[in-house]
Design a protein around this motif. Sequence first.
Motif, PDB file in Angstrom:
ATOM      1  N   VAL A  15      55.564  74.824  45.659  1.00 35.86           N
ATOM      2  CA  VAL A  15      55.529  75.888  46.667  1.00 35.86           C
ATOM      3  C   VAL A  15      54.103  76.067  47.206  1.00 35.86           C
ATOM      4  CG1 VAL A  15      57.548  77.085  45.766  1.00 35.86           C
ATOM      5  CG2 VAL A  15      55.282  77.645  44.871  1.00 35.86           C
ATOM      6  N   ALA A  16      53.986  76.891  48.252  1.00 38.46           N
ATOM      7  CA  ALA A  16      52.765  76.925  49.050  1.00 38.46           C
ATOM      8  C   ALA A  16      51.583  77.612  48.388  1.00 38.46           C
ATOM      9  CB  ALA A  16      53.053  77.592  50.386  1.00 38.46           C
TER      10      ALA A  16
ATOM     11  N   TRP B 131      56.394  77.224  52.396  1.00 38.22           N
ATOM     12  CA  TRP B 131      55.336  76.673  53.249  1.00 38.22           C
ATOM     13  C   TRP B 131      55.462  77.196  54.674  1.00 38.22           C
ATOM     14  CZ3 TRP B 131      51.322  73.393  51.720  1.00 38.22           C
ATOM     15  CH2 TRP B 131      51.347  73.031  50.370  1.00 38.22           C
ATOM     16  N   ILE B 132      56.666  77.325  55.145  1.00 36.60           N
ATOM     17  CA  ILE B 132      56.878  77.882  56.487  1.00 36.60           C
ATOM     18  C   ILE B 132      56.364  79.313  56.561  1.00 36.60           C
ATOM     19  CG2 ILE B 132      58.659  78.621  58.126  1.00 36.60           C
ATOM     20  CD1 ILE B 132      60.315  76.205  57.205  1.00 36.60           C
ATOM     21  N   GLU B 133      56.603  80.071  55.502  1.00 36.24           N
ATOM     22  CA  GLU B 133      56.229  81.482  55.501  1.00 36.24           C
ATOM     23  C   GLU B 133      54.763  81.721  55.167  1.00 36.24           C
ATOM     24  OE1 GLU B 133      58.900  83.285  52.747  1.00 36.24           O
ATOM     25  OE2 GLU B 133      60.668  83.050  54.039  1.00 36.24           O
ATOM     26  N   GLU B 134      54.213  80.953  54.230  1.00 34.70           N
ATOM     27  CA  GLU B 134      52.880  81.248  53.704  1.00 34.70           C
ATOM     28  C   GLU B 134      51.773  80.345  54.239  1.00 34.70           C
ATOM     29  OE1 GLU B 134      52.986  81.683  49.389  1.00 34.70           O
ATOM     30  OE2 GLU B 134      55.154  81.964  49.534  1.00 34.70           O
TER      31      GLU B 134
ATOM     32  N   PRO C   5      63.296  69.863  48.685  1.00 36.68           N
ATOM     33  CA  PRO C   5      63.300  70.570  49.974  1.00 36.68           C
ATOM     34  C   PRO C   5      63.402  72.086  49.833  1.00 36.68           C
ATOM     35  CG  PRO C   5      65.411  69.476  49.598  1.00 36.68           C
ATOM     36  CD  PRO C   5      64.484  69.000  48.523  1.00 36.68           C
ATOM     37  N   ALA C   6      63.782  72.563  48.643  1.00 37.41           N
ATOM     38  CA  ALA C   6      63.863  74.007  48.438  1.00 37.41           C
ATOM     39  C   ALA C   6      62.495  74.674  48.539  1.00 37.41           C
ATOM     40  CB  ALA C   6      64.492  74.308  47.076  1.00 37.41           C
TER      41      ALA C   6
ATOM     42  N   VAL D   4      54.969  67.597  53.583  1.00 43.98           N
ATOM     43  CA  VAL D   4      55.856  66.456  53.804  1.00 43.98           C
ATOM     44  C   VAL D   4      56.866  66.379  52.669  1.00 43.98           C
ATOM     45  CG1 VAL D   4      55.994  63.953  54.057  1.00 43.98           C
ATOM     46  CG2 VAL D   4      54.028  65.205  55.007  1.00 43.98           C
ATOM     47  N   ILE D   5      58.143  66.421  53.011  1.00 42.09           N
ATOM     48  CA  ILE D   5      59.191  66.231  52.015  1.00 42.09           C
ATOM     49  C   ILE D   5      59.460  64.733  51.909  1.00 42.09           C
ATOM     50  CG2 ILE D   5      61.601  66.686  51.430  1.00 42.09           C
ATOM     51  CD1 ILE D   5      61.362  69.305  52.991  1.00 42.09           C
TER      52      ILE D   5
END
Length: 238
Positions: free
Chosen positions: A61-62, A92-95, A86-87, A102-103
């Motif tokens: 996670v981010a 990352w989108i939020e933080e 991918p979970a 990269v997944i």
Amino acid sequence: MNNELTNIWKWQAGMAAHLRFPFENAARIPHNHSQAWQDLFVISMLEGRRGGRYLEVGANVASFHNNTCLLNKQFDWQGISLEYDPACLQSWIEERPEADFVIADALGLNYAEALPRWFGEENKRIDYLQLDIDPSFNTLQVLRRLPLDTYRFSVITFETDSYSGDQRARDESREILRHHGYQLVAPDLCVMYEVVSPNPIPFEDWWVDPQAVDPRKIAELQQLPHAPLLPQHILFRD
């Protein structure tokens, strides 16, 4: 080092005064994010460098227990963060929406082709390499695939999970990195994790490139006692 600092695992106000290797703006750090001080280790080895570059293999996670969040947000570093699950994307989108996340399956990448695409063709210096996927033998497979003859990494953290009893990743990674001229400054680094043991458990090796890190730092760290060695021993003086 004093017991108070040994028992603390997150950056707090006033710690800058105790750093083994002080760097500019250390006192302005609000908090760190790594589980075991990896982010502070990287930045202290590189004199508080701003605008560095990283390759983070096993990003998760981010921000929570993340080794590049501090570098990215407080020191303007940029890089590539690889993650299989991918979970983790939503965090990352939020933080860290500006970061390059990269997944991908780290075991299936051609790094000789990917690194020039990600970092450019001319500069073969990457300031930080994190290698941390499960199990540790898979982390070793990634190291084997990296173009170590053409790219240099200033600081490397390699999760060995030696506490598991499987020493293959630790032993072979040491052979590989020593062959390429890297210096081991924190062997069998330990963390406190009571789920596994009430005692410090060895889980990671920390490396530096003597072409990029002050040799006086390397010499001092290699003289530290190694039984057990905690991240706090690396970061802070008595």
